[in-house]
Design a protein around this motif. Structure first.
Motif, PDB file in Angstrom:
ATOM      1  N   LYS A  15       4.713   6.048  -4.847  1.00  0.00           N
ATOM      2  CA  LYS A  15       5.115   5.907  -6.251  1.00  0.00           C
ATOM      3  C   LYS A  15       6.512   5.291  -6.412  1.00  0.00           C
ATOM      4  O   LYS A  15       7.323   5.751  -7.222  1.00  0.00           O
ATOM      5  N   GLN A  24       2.836   1.936  -3.169  1.00  0.00           N
ATOM      6  CA  GLN A  24       1.992   2.525  -4.212  1.00  0.00           C
ATOM      7  C   GLN A  24       1.749   4.008  -3.938  1.00  0.00           C
ATOM      8  O   GLN A  24       1.801   4.832  -4.860  1.00  0.00           O
ATOM      9  N   LYS A  25       1.487   4.375  -2.692  1.00  0.00           N
ATOM     10  CA  LYS A  25       1.202   5.763  -2.351  1.00  0.00           C
ATOM     11  C   LYS A  25       2.409   6.677  -2.594  1.00  0.00           C
ATOM     12  O   LYS A  25       2.250   7.850  -2.945  1.00  0.00           O
ATOM     13  N   TYR A  56       0.823  -1.210   0.000  1.00  0.00           N
ATOM     14  CA  TYR A  56       0.000   0.000   0.000  1.00  0.00           C
ATOM     15  C   TYR A  56       0.860   1.264   0.000  1.00  0.00           C
ATOM     16  O   TYR A  56       0.653   2.168  -0.829  1.00  0.00           O
ATOM     17  N   TYR A  57       1.835   1.334   0.916  1.00  0.00           N
ATOM     18  CA  TYR A  57       2.649   2.551   1.018  1.00  0.00           C
ATOM     19  C   TYR A  57       3.622   2.689  -0.154  1.00  0.00           C
ATOM     20  O   TYR A  57       3.947   3.810  -0.558  1.00  0.00           O
ATOM     21  N   LYS A  70      -1.886   9.770   4.184  1.00  0.00           N
ATOM     22  CA  LYS A  70      -1.843   8.592   3.319  1.00  0.00           C
ATOM     23  C   LYS A  70      -2.497   7.381   3.985  1.00  0.00           C
ATOM     24  O   LYS A  70      -2.962   6.466   3.292  1.00  0.00           O
ATOM     25  N   SER A  71      -2.531   7.371   5.305  1.00  0.00           N
ATOM     26  CA  SER A  71      -3.106   6.231   6.027  1.00  0.00           C
ATOM     27  C   SER A  71      -4.613   6.353   6.196  1.00  0.00           C
ATOM     28  O   SER A  71      -5.289   5.347   6.450  1.00  0.00           O
ATOM     29  N   PRO A 119       5.382   2.842   6.468  1.00  0.00           N
ATOM     30  CA  PRO A 119       5.483   4.185   5.878  1.00  0.00           C
ATOM     31  C   PRO A 119       6.859   4.807   6.051  1.00  0.00           C
ATOM     32  O   PRO A 119       7.344   5.505   5.152  1.00  0.00           O
TER      33      PRO A 119
END
Length: 215
Positions: free
Chosen positions: A70, A67-68, A64-65, A168-169, A136
């Motif tokens: 990039k 992807q966030k 997930y992180y 972001k979370s 993160p």
């Protein structure tokens, strides 16, 4: 011979008295050599279930992180390896050390509910909170290194870094709660199944002893 705790006044003359360490080694050896696997499923496979749960939560959060921020394929191994295997290893080790050992010894000062709550708390922390903090931060450092995302300076602007992680979370706050509750449930369930394994073995040993005495 079944292992049991008794007051000194209740100990039979022919009983073998063991120290706590000796009792732990005896009971562990007995469980590890037990032939009927169905009697000890919780003891035999429980810690591995918790390890797998920690692995998958670390994998999800790291993905997930990444992807966030990039990251694409940048530093894939350097984040996936620790983020998957550290929660998996710590889930296994902390449960065996702080929960399973007391279950095996059947300590009087550790009530079943207390042990289940301890197992739930430890697994919730190791399987969810730990990777939620680590993922993160690990991916932010890579995003800063490879310039894939505008990352504030951690030393100079810690508040901005915190706010960025919180932002972001936020979309997965419900998922994070579900992960925590799921990890806690698994921790409690495995503790219960381990206690059931110990009880199963002790009951069958006690029954065998009665049969030998009556034969």
């Amino acid at each position: 011979m079944a292992l049991s705790r008794k007051n000194f006044s209740d100990i039979p003359p022919d009983a073998v008295i063991l120290t706590e360490e000796e009792a732990f080694k005896y009971q562990s050896k007995l469980l590890n050599s037990w032939k009927n696997t169905s009697d000890i499923l919780g003891y035999k496979y429980g810690p591995y279930l918790l390890s797998a749960a920690g692995f998958f939560s670390g994998f999800f959060l790291n993905s997930y992180y990444r992807q966030k921020f990039k990251l694409l394929s940048y530093g894939r191994a350097s984040t996936y390896l620790p983020m998957c295997f550290l929660p998996a290893a710590f889930s296994f080790l902390t449960h065996v050390e702080f929960v399973q050992s007391d279950v095996i010894l059947q300590k009087r000062d550790a009530c079943p509910v207390c042990l289940e709550m301890r197992g739930a708390a430890i697994q919730g922390l190791v399987g969810c909170v730990f990777p939620t903090i680590l993922a993160p931060m690990a991916n932010l450092s890579l995003a800063h290194r490879y310039a894939t995302f505008n990352v504030p300076d951690l030393a100079r602007e810690p508040t901005k870094v915190y706010n960025l992680i919180r932002l972001k979370s936020q979309p997965i706050s419900g998922i994070l709660l579900a992960i925590f509750l799921g990890q806690a449930f698994f921790g409690s369930l495995v503790t219960y199944l381990e206690a059931k394994s110990v009880i199963n073995v002790n009951l069958k040993l006690a029954e065998l002893e009665r049969q030998v005495e009556n034969s």
